[in-house]
Write a protein that holds these residues in place. Structure first.
Motif, mmCIF file in Angstrom:
data_model
loop_
_atom_site.group_PDB
_atom_site.id
_atom_site.type_symbol
_atom_site.label_atom_id
_atom_site.label_comp_id
_atom_site.label_asym_id
_atom_site.label_seq_id
_atom_site.Cartn_x
_atom_site.Cartn_y
_atom_site.Cartn_z
ATOM 1 N N VAL A 47 26.228 42.719 -19.909
ATOM 2 C CA VAL A 47 25.610 41.785 -18.962
ATOM 3 C C VAL A 47 24.582 40.889 -19.665
ATOM 4 O O VAL A 47 24.678 39.671 -19.645
ATOM 5 C CB VAL A 47 24.958 42.522 -17.772
ATOM 6 C CG1 VAL A 47 24.211 41.545 -16.870
ATOM 7 C CG2 VAL A 47 26.017 43.269 -16.965
ATOM 8 N N SER A 48 23.598 41.505 -20.288
ATOM 9 C CA SER A 48 22.486 40.706 -20.821
ATOM 10 C C SER A 48 22.662 40.283 -22.272
ATOM 11 O O SER A 48 22.007 39.339 -22.726
ATOM 12 C CB SER A 48 21.171 41.463 -20.640
ATOM 13 O OG SER A 48 21.343 42.844 -20.863
ATOM 14 N N GLN A 49 23.528 40.941 -23.027
ATOM 15 C CA GLN A 49 23.857 40.548 -24.401
ATOM 16 C C GLN A 49 22.634 40.260 -25.275
ATOM 17 O O GLN A 49 22.594 39.285 -26.027
ATOM 18 C CB GLN A 49 24.779 39.320 -24.381
ATOM 19 C CG GLN A 49 26.095 39.608 -23.697
ATOM 20 C CD GLN A 49 26.903 38.353 -23.413
ATOM 21 O OE1 GLN A 49 26.747 37.337 -24.076
ATOM 22 N NE2 GLN A 49 27.765 38.410 -22.424
ATOM 23 N N ALA B 6 20.838 40.934 -11.127
ATOM 24 C CA ALA B 6 21.750 40.524 -12.202
ATOM 25 C C ALA B 6 22.254 41.721 -13.004
ATOM 26 O O ALA B 6 23.389 41.730 -13.458
ATOM 27 C CB ALA B 6 21.074 39.521 -13.130
ATOM 28 N N GLY B 7 21.417 42.731 -13.160
ATOM 29 C CA GLY B 7 21.859 43.940 -13.855
ATOM 30 C C GLY B 7 21.693 43.905 -15.354
ATOM 31 O O GLY B 7 22.420 44.580 -16.084
ATOM 32 N N CYS B 8 20.734 43.090 -15.846
ATOM 33 C CA CYS B 8 20.450 43.094 -17.277
ATOM 34 C C CYS B 8 19.994 44.494 -17.674
ATOM 35 O O CYS B 8 19.311 45.166 -16.913
ATOM 36 C CB CYS B 8 19.330 42.111 -17.621
ATOM 37 S SG CYS B 8 19.791 40.396 -17.356
ATOM 38 N N ASN B 9 20.361 44.884 -18.888
ATOM 39 C CA ASN B 9 19.875 46.155 -19.408
ATOM 40 C C ASN B 9 18.940 45.897 -20.578
ATOM 41 O O ASN B 9 19.085 44.903 -21.277
ATOM 42 C CB ASN B 9 21.035 47.030 -19.902
ATOM 43 C CG ASN B 9 21.540 47.960 -18.811
ATOM 44 O OD1 ASN B 9 21.788 49.129 -19.020
ATOM 45 N ND2 ASN B 9 21.698 47.411 -17.603
ATOM 46 N N THR C 164 18.249 49.786 -16.586
ATOM 47 C CA THR C 164 18.566 48.518 -15.933
ATOM 48 C C THR C 164 17.269 47.871 -15.481
ATOM 49 O O THR C 164 16.381 48.537 -14.951
ATOM 50 C CB THR C 164 19.477 48.768 -14.718
ATOM 51 O OG1 THR C 164 20.593 49.552 -15.156
ATOM 52 C CG2 THR C 164 19.997 47.476 -14.127
ATOM 53 N N HIS D 54 24.841 45.109 -24.777
ATOM 54 C CA HIS D 54 25.107 45.317 -23.355
ATOM 55 C C HIS D 54 25.902 44.142 -22.795
ATOM 56 O O HIS D 54 25.546 42.984 -23.024
ATOM 57 C CB HIS D 54 23.804 45.496 -22.556
ATOM 58 C CG HIS D 54 24.085 46.004 -21.183
ATOM 59 N ND1 HIS D 54 24.256 45.157 -20.113
ATOM 60 C CD2 HIS D 54 24.297 47.256 -20.730
ATOM 61 C CE1 HIS D 54 24.551 45.902 -19.045
ATOM 62 N NE2 HIS D 54 24.574 47.160 -19.392
#
Lengths: 135, 274
Positions: free
Chosen positions: A39-41, A15-18, A9, A37
């Protein structure tokens, strides 16, 4: 030779992007977005894209520093934590708990922020807790 | 297809025909590039996702495969590629970063749905070993919306699109052929540090023109854009222009010279074409 990607992460905000940290022969060589992922796509901001760079930065603080006679001096963690605790105690005794305030961090997890809130209210005894963005 | 690919790669590794197989590994439901050196790990190998295997390492600014080749010079590495991965490899090879002779390129075809989703002109590599070749979709209708606009409308369209830019550099960072040591997009003359949105049009256009004869239309830039700027649209228009006027399609032959690398090359192409 060894090359793999370790999912993690982003440490920069809530925001929690991976993304993946790329590891080649034990060395961190870059960041790679994680397309699947939720969150971040597969998308990152500039901080995420460069998140590998601070890990080995020579400018990174690796030891606690305590200011003595106007100069920062290297100290052990025990010394540093003792110094902080002593100042907290002295301020609370001399000026009351509301003389203290805590600014939480966007770089830590929800759970860590919760613990910080508990520490502020239950240990320090003040409601002065706010988000770092209000600095 | 996956079973055959795994078996083929396992054979290559156990017979020591290659030192490693570079492809994609699925782990905990997520897919990422991985260098397989042991046949027993190939259970995790996967294909058929949109995850690219060719990209530039940053801050080293070198292609991932060129980094492998620097670590193990002369050793054979098998690379599992889709059409776009192979084209990216060839473009980097043209610029001297990758030795294609030291690679065993194993290609697999994308299906029609994947090709359509990526607007891919050639959804299969030249070294096709697995899967059925399908025709890439026509992108005429896709680019028509831009091509049919007046110059003023086009400028307004792109100005609006690029005003969304948050200058993350994702388009450049994800690009498999962006390998310059010194990047013009980091030059303050085109866009001052700390200024958002970046200056229109130079910040983006310097990128487009720089890649006009090396863009392989993989769509990694548009996939990486957090602001959904339709970068593939402008790339396709530019690639079409290069094909029409310089008779050149990027990513086809690693021996071919890029036309914008030298004036002689461009002149030769023009003469040949005429």
């Amino acid at each position: 030779m060894n090359y793999e990607n370790v999912l993690t992460t982003c440490p920069y905000c809530g925001a929690g992007c991976n993304f993946y940290l790329q590891i080649m022969d034990g060395e961190l060589v870059g960041v790679l977005p994680c397309k699947d992922h939720p969150v971040s796509q597969g998308k990152l901001c500039i901080k995420g894209w460069t998140a590998n760079e601070f890990v080995t930065s020579p400018e990174r603080l690796t030891k606690p520093l305590i200011k003595r006679d106007g100069k920062f001096v290297e100290a052990s963690w025990d010394e540093a934590l003792d110094a902080v605790a002593a100042k907290f105690k002295a301020t609370r005794e001399n000026h009351g708990p509301d003389a203290l305030a805590v600014l939480a961090s966007a770089k830590i997890t929800n759970e860590e922020n919760y613990a910080l809130m508990k520490f502020t209210r239950a240990v320090l005894g003040t409601n002065n807790i706010d988000h770092c963005a209000r600095l | 297809m996956l079973t055959e690919i795994r078996k083929h790669c396992a054979d290559l590794l156990t017979r020591k025909q290659v030192a490693a197989v570079y492809g994609l590994r699925e782990r905990d439901g997520h897919t990422a590039p991985y260098l397989f050196t042991r046949a027993e790990d190939l259970d995790g190998l996967t294909v058929g996702t949109k995850v690219p295997v060719t990209f530039t390492l940053r801050p080293a600014k070198k292609n991932i495969i060129s980094a492998f080749q620097e670590k193990c010079p002369g050793q054979k590495i098998a690379v599992l590629v889709r059409g776009c991965d192979e084209r990216g490899l060839y473009e980097v090879a043209k610029r001297g970063q990758i030795q294609v002779a030291d690679l065993a390129i194993i290609g697999y075809a994308c299906d029609a749905d994947q090709a359509r989703a990526c607007h891919c002109p050639r959804p299969h590599p030249q070294n096709l070993k697995f899967g059925e070749k399908v025709q890439g979709p026509s992108n005429e209708a896709f680019i028509a919306k831009i091509v049919n606009m007046s110059v003023a409308e086009r400028e307004a369209f792109w100005r609006a699109q690029f005003s969304k830019c948050i200058k993350c550099y994702g388009c450049r960072n994800s690009c498999p052929v962006c390998i310059c040591k010194e990047c013009w997009m980091e030059n303050d003359a085109f866009s001052p540090t700390g200024w958002l949105p970046p200056d229109f049009p130079m910040f983006h256009f310097v990128h487009f023109y720089h890649l006009s004869d090396s863009c392989i239309e993989c769509g990694a830039c548009v996939d990486a854009c957090p602001m959904d700027i339709p970068l593939n649209l402008i790339r396709k228009v530019l690639s079409k222009k290069v094909q029409e006027e310089l008779f050149y399609t990027a990513g086809q032959d690693p021996e071919e010279k890029p036309p914008l690398a030298s004036r002689e090359e461009a002149k030769e192409r023009l003469e040949k074409g005429i």
